[in-house]
Each structure stands twice: as C-alpha cells, then as structure tokens.
Design an enzyme around this catalytic site. Sequence first.
Site: not given
Length: 269
Positions: A2-3, A58, A110, A259
């Site tokens: 999530p950004e 974030k 996690r 990335r």
Amino acid sequence: MPELPEMENYKLLLNQYILGKTVTDVQINRVKSINVPPEDFIRKVKLHKITYIERRAKHLLFYLDNGNILLLHLMLGGWMYYGGAADKPKRTVQVQLSFGDHHLYFIGLRLGYLHIHDVKRTAEVLSELGPEPLSNEFTMEVFQTLIKMKHTKLKSVLLDQNFLSGIGNRYSDEICYEAKILPMRGLDQLEKDEVIMLYKSIKEVLKTAINNGGYMEHPFFKGDTLTGGYEALLNVHGREGEICKRCGSIIQMENISSRKTYYCKGCQI
Ligand SMILES: [Zn+2]
C-alpha cells in the site's frame, strides 16, 4: 505494498468508523507485529479512545486519549478490515482492536507492524521522511530544489522516502507515464518543462488514486465499493504486453534498481 493513496483511503474510512470510539478489547495473535510485551500494549490501548487519525507517508497514526500513538505500517501484504465477527475475513488476524461488537482486523502483518509510541518517539521514527507530495508545503520551488540535489534515475528517486514520502513501485510508474517521461531517465537530463510536468503528475496521479479508492484488493468493510477502484485505472503498472491506452504501443517491463518497472516507449520519452 500500500502506498500513499491506499493509506489515505484507509484514513478517510477509519475516520468515519472509529474516530471518537473507545477500544473495548485488544487481541494480539502475533507478538512480532507489536513492539512491547502484549500486556503492556493492551494496558496502553484498551479502554482508551481514538481521538485523531492521520497519515504520514505510508504510515497511519492512531492517537489515543492517553497521549500514546499507534503507528501502523502495512508493508508488503498487510491490509485492514472493519466489521462484526460474522463478517470477519477467513484469514489469519495478527492484531484485533474491538469497538463493542465491531472489530478492526489487521491482516497480513508479516513485515508490517502496529507499534505503540509516545508523541516524541513517533516523531523520531518519522523524522527522516521527505515532504508529503499533496501538502501545500510541497511547492514547485521545493520540488525543483530537491531535484537539483539528485543525479540518479527518476524511478529510484521517486521511490526514495527521504526525497518524497508515500510513493512506491506502482505510483512511481503511473506518475512517469502521466508525465510522459521514461522512468530510467536521469534527473539531471530532465528539461525544465519536464520537471513541471512531473510535479503536476505527482499531484494528479495521487489525487485521482485517492478519489478512486486506491488499489487494495480487499474491501475495508462489507459492501465497500470504493476501496480498490483505482486498480482498473492503472495505465502501465502490471500491464506488460498490454496495449497503451494513449498511443497503442505495447507496455514494457524492466528491472530498475531491482524493482519491476512498467512503461510505454511509444509515448514516454
Ligand atoms: Zn503509449
């Protein structure tokens, strides 16, 4: 992961559902998701009211009426769900905050975490973050100054949380596409009008994503039709081999700074 838009969407929804409410119970199923012994965590959170919820980069910050702050980072794979016990997603819940007969479930934590800090410690944890791209303080002049200090690839810079906070792998691709600039371009090669375009695209893409509920795949509550609406609007990210909506070329993918980076060579230069 999530950004900024996903966390902003959560913030807006949480403000509707839990602001001003008292945490009636706390359940810790994974001790690694918190930063203090469970009994300390429960003592600091249970029977305290959520007085304010804000987002920084974030992270989400849940302010409690005893001066403590719950600092959330969902990292990779984390998400939240709010509802009654009957609506609980069939997933392992790491932390659960109860508000009477409704519960806020933290799932997929996690690498993600829900830490408790006082105001001073929270400020220290967040002190290295760059400016908020949607704040009034993030002006064109500020952006131009920041950019002059960087000489690396555009993609890497957009991901750098100390440069600008809240942008990750997906939105960096979408911002480059919106600005019609290839993500592997060096910042020092950008023309003045490209820098202006990039600045506008950062604001535009993030605002549009927030208005469309970001890209989270799970709804936040039963019947939630907003959350995740932006997934269908992504132009390049995750669309390798598909046709560019703007020029008809094929979307490509390559690794930049390890990335996965998506772009269109037909209309990004
Ligand atoms: Zn194109």
